[in-house]
Design an enzyme around this catalytic site. Structure first.
Site, PDB file in Angstrom:
ATOM      1  N   GLY A 179       0.823  -1.214   0.000  1.00  0.00           N
ATOM      2  CA  GLY A 179       0.000   0.000   0.000  1.00  0.00           C
ATOM      3  C   GLY A 179       0.849   1.253   0.000  1.00  0.00           C
ATOM      4  CD  GLU A 219       7.393  -3.194  -6.971  1.00  0.00           C
ATOM      5  OE1 GLU A 219       7.773  -2.017  -6.768  1.00  0.00           O
ATOM      6  OE2 GLU A 219       6.252  -3.598  -6.669  1.00  0.00           O
TER       7      GLU A 219
HETATM    8  C1  LIG Z   1      -2.970  -2.287 -12.438  1.00  0.00           C
HETATM    9  C2  LIG Z   1      -2.129  -1.482 -11.490  1.00  0.00           C
HETATM   10  C3  LIG Z   1      -1.587  -2.104 -10.376  1.00  0.00           C
HETATM   11  C4  LIG Z   1      -0.849  -1.358  -9.449  1.00  0.00           C
HETATM   12  N1  LIG Z   1      -0.418  -1.958  -8.280  1.00  0.00           N
HETATM   13  C5  LIG Z   1       0.080  -1.179  -7.280  1.00  0.00           C
HETATM   14  C6  LIG Z   1       0.324  -1.728  -5.976  1.00  0.00           C
HETATM   15  O1  LIG Z   1       0.140  -2.937  -5.736  1.00  0.00           O
HETATM   16  N2  LIG Z   1       0.738  -0.894  -4.995  1.00  0.00           N
HETATM   17  C7  LIG Z   1       0.945   0.447  -5.207  1.00  0.00           C
HETATM   18  O2  LIG Z   1       1.317   1.151  -4.260  1.00  0.00           O
HETATM   19  N3  LIG Z   1       0.742   0.989  -6.436  1.00  0.00           N
HETATM   20  C8  LIG Z   1       0.315   0.218  -7.467  1.00  0.00           C
HETATM   21  N4  LIG Z   1       0.056   0.778  -8.719  1.00  0.00           N
HETATM   22  C9  LIG Z   1       0.252   2.222  -8.894  1.00  0.00           C
HETATM   23  C10 LIG Z   1       1.377   2.556  -9.876  1.00  0.00           C
HETATM   24  O3  LIG Z   1       2.618   2.377  -9.219  1.00  0.00           O
HETATM   25  C11 LIG Z   1       1.125   4.003 -10.324  1.00  0.00           C
HETATM   26  O4  LIG Z   1      -0.040   3.999 -11.149  1.00  0.00           O
HETATM   27  C12 LIG Z   1       2.297   4.559 -11.087  1.00  0.00           C
HETATM   28  O5  LIG Z   1       3.406   4.703 -10.235  1.00  0.00           O
HETATM   29  C13 LIG Z   1       1.942   5.927 -11.694  1.00  0.00           C
HETATM   30  O6  LIG Z   1       1.360   6.758 -10.733  1.00  0.00           O
HETATM   31  P1  LIG Z   1      -0.032   7.501 -11.048  1.00  0.00           P
HETATM   32  O7  LIG Z   1      -0.944   6.523 -11.651  1.00  0.00           O
HETATM   33  O8  LIG Z   1      -0.491   8.187  -9.834  1.00  0.00           O
HETATM   34  O9  LIG Z   1       0.350   8.569 -12.161  1.00  0.00           O
HETATM   35  P2  LIG Z   1       0.707  10.096 -11.942  1.00  0.00           P
HETATM   36  O10 LIG Z   1       1.744  10.266 -10.888  1.00  0.00           O
HETATM   37  O11 LIG Z   1      -0.552  10.856 -11.825  1.00  0.00           O
HETATM   38  O12 LIG Z   1       1.384  10.419 -13.361  1.00  0.00           O
HETATM   39  C14 LIG Z   1       0.622  10.487 -14.576  1.00  0.00           C
HETATM   40  C15 LIG Z   1       1.594  10.655 -15.731  1.00  0.00           C
HETATM   41  O13 LIG Z   1       2.353  11.860 -15.548  1.00  0.00           O
HETATM   42  C16 LIG Z   1       3.741  11.562 -15.558  1.00  0.00           C
HETATM   43  N5  LIG Z   1       4.432  12.454 -14.601  1.00  0.00           N
HETATM   44  C17 LIG Z   1       4.094  12.721 -13.307  1.00  0.00           C
HETATM   45  N6  LIG Z   1       4.983  13.558 -12.755  1.00  0.00           N
HETATM   46  C18 LIG Z   1       5.924  13.818 -13.703  1.00  0.00           C
HETATM   47  C19 LIG Z   1       7.128  14.603 -13.742  1.00  0.00           C
HETATM   48  N7  LIG Z   1       7.542  15.297 -12.679  1.00  0.00           N
HETATM   49  N8  LIG Z   1       7.847  14.625 -14.886  1.00  0.00           N
HETATM   50  C20 LIG Z   1       7.415  13.931 -15.979  1.00  0.00           C
HETATM   51  N9  LIG Z   1       6.307  13.179 -16.003  1.00  0.00           N
HETATM   52  C21 LIG Z   1       5.567  13.117 -14.889  1.00  0.00           C
HETATM   53  C22 LIG Z   1       3.859  10.097 -15.147  1.00  0.00           C
HETATM   54  O14 LIG Z   1       5.057   9.527 -15.658  1.00  0.00           O
HETATM   55  C23 LIG Z   1       2.613   9.518 -15.811  1.00  0.00           C
HETATM   56  O15 LIG Z   1       2.885   9.210 -17.141  1.00  0.00           O
HETATM   57  C24 LIG Z   1      -0.619   0.023  -9.684  1.00  0.00           C
HETATM   58  C25 LIG Z   1      -1.126   0.627 -10.843  1.00  0.00           C
HETATM   59  C26 LIG Z   1      -1.879  -0.097 -11.725  1.00  0.00           C
HETATM   60  C27 LIG Z   1      -2.455   0.608 -12.929  1.00  0.00           C
END
Ligand SMILES: Cc1cc2nc3c(=O)[nH]c(=O)nc-3n(C[C@H](O)[C@H](O)[C@H](O)COP(=O)(O)OP(=O)(O)OC[C@H]3O[C@@H](n4cnc5c(N)ncnc54)[C@H](O)[C@@H]3O)c2cc1C
Length: 392
Positions: A128, A250
């Site tokens: 989490g 990971e």
């Molecule tokens: C199916 C699935 C399973 C997952 N499982 C887990 C889990 O078990 N545990 C857990 O904790 N998380 C989990 N995740 C979360 C995953 O790690 C995040 O979705 C991922 O790290 C991206 O974060 P976000 O979705 O909040 O995107 P955001 O942070 O909102 O980013 C959106 C886009 O903007 C870009 N971006 C953001 N900031 C910048 C910047 N400063 N410069 C350039 N580009 C930027 C990102 O690269 C991305 O392309 C899961 C996600 C999915 C979809």
């Protein structure tokens, strides 16, 4: 002088793992995964088979009942699963999430949990970290854990907590000191081992998220959840550092899954390109079909070297942040390009579910976004490897 621990083995290393893992995977053909995909069910039988053969305990040290294998061995297991057309996402976290407990937990915590995690009696495969409002800006996460006597009281929300519904335990990252009271934003965060069995219905709610792949991912809500103070791992306020340690493992392991996917797509596409005859010739004779496949192979082989390098550094106890991130990025790009190439090679038949191409294509796309998106890896390389200014 050459460090003997850093020699890379090339080719099909760990044959003693590859063959038996392949044999298990043969029992779970495309039809098995297609059915589960349709009904969004968890692959219990597949996970049980891996547990029974102790593959999910590969990284748990022998003194705690595991196999005590290096990370490279776990990499090979996951790559083989994916190259066989199966998907380890349902259980891969059972392999590495325990690393935080192993490296930073007390001896009492390790004795209590690790042997039961190794045997499969307890599942620790929920992690989490991500939150809906803060996304990749992890240190700004809002979930709070406040000490109250012998307990912590947790309030907040996590998103994308995969496998929470199939886990007994969750590794939770929460803020214990408000962000405006710490010198560095990475301080004041703590890691907890939450017993989900005790917590569900008593301040913890798990809601499934409907996703384009069968991934058992959920949103988790904490409403004054009381957890024992002994749930804290290591020192309060140092949790972010503990989580980062585990993230390298990971990234290397998920990079290995991407490599396995790439190999599956390539094998399928090459077979099809040799068999499918259009205009009186196999389509693979056309350079428009053949060259993208050749490029996908070259990208996969290059990514494989980076995955092996990152694993070798990890296993030698050396810093490997740059390599682990780069390995995950290159492997996920290689698998995505292989997926796209395979999809195009199959023409219209790629859309027919019975070939599994569209399912694997959807599944492998995730690896460019999670557990860390490509941009954030590029930002890491820019700042920490090249010494460029921080963009956020
Ligand atoms: C199916 C699935 C399973 C997952 N499982 C887990 C889990 O078990 N545990 C857990 O904790 N998380 C989990 N995740 C979360 C995953 O790690 C995040 O979705 C991922 O790290 C991206 O974060 P976000 O979705 O909040 O995107 P955001 O942070 O909102 O980013 C959106 C886009 O903007 C870009 N971006 C953001 N900031 C910048 C910047 N400063 N410069 C350039 N580009 C930027 C990102 O690269 C991305 O392309 C899961 C996600 C999915 C979809």
């Amino acid at each position: 002088m050459t460090d003997p621990k850093l020699l890379l083995e090339l080719g099909e290393d760990w044959q003693m793992l590859r063959e038996p893992v392949r044999r298990i995977c043969e029992r779970f053909p495309g039809e098995y995964w297609r059915k589960l995909d349709e009904t969004k069910e968890y692959p219990h039988a597949f996970v049980d088979a891996l547990t029974e053969h102790e593959y999910l305990a590969a990284l748990v040290p022998e003194e705690y009942g595991g196999a005590g294998l290096p990370l490279r061995a776990a990499s090979v297991i996951l790559e083989t699963i994916h190259a066989s057309g199966c998907n380890a996402a349902a259980c891969h976290a059972q392999m590495y999430t325990m690393g935080t407990l192993l490296r930073h937990g007390s001896e009492a915590q390790k004795r209590e949990y690790l042997p039961r995690i190794a045997s499969g009696e307890l599942r620790l495969q929920a992690f989490g970290v991500s939150e809906p409002t803060t996304g990749s800006d992890t240190t700004q996460l809002k979930t709070r854990a406040v000490r109250d006597g012998d307990s912590y009281v947790v309030d907040g929300q996590k998103i994308w907590t995969s496998r929470a519904a199939q886990s007994d335990l969750m590794l939770l990252l929460a803020r214990t000191t408000p962000a405006d009271q710490v010198a560095k934003r990475s301080e004041g965060l703590s890691t907890f081992l939450v017993d989900l069995r005790a917590a569900r219905g008593r301040g913890l709610e798990i809601r499934p998220i409907d996703t384009m792949i069968n991934h058992s991912t959920t949103a988790v809500f904490f409403d004054r959840l009381r957890i024992p103070a002994e749930s804290l791992i290591g020192v309060e306020g140092q949790g972010f550092r503990y989580i980062l340690d585990g993230m390298n493992a990971e990234r290397i392991l998920l990079g290995s899954e991407a490599l396995g996917d790439a190999r599956w797509f390539l094998r399928r596409a090459v077979d099809y390109a040799n068999e499918r005859v259009v205009f009186d010739a196999p389509i693979g004779r056309n350079q428009g079909i053949q060259f993208p496949l050749a490029r996908a192979w070259a990208e996969t082989e290059a990514a494989d070297l980076m995955v092996r390098k990152a694993a070798a550094l990890f296993d030698a106890g050396r810093p490997c942040g740059a390599e682990a991130n780069t390995a995950k990025m290159l492997a996920s790009e290689a698998s995505w390009n292989a997926a796209e190439t395979c999809f195009q090679t199959f023409g219209g038949f790629a859309f027919a579910r019975e070939y599994d191409v569209e399912r694997k294509w959807r599944e492998t796309r995730l690896l460019r976004t999670a557990p860390i998106s490509t941009n954030l890896i590029l930002a890491y390389i820019g700042q920490h490897v090249l010494g460029l200014p921080r963009s956020y």
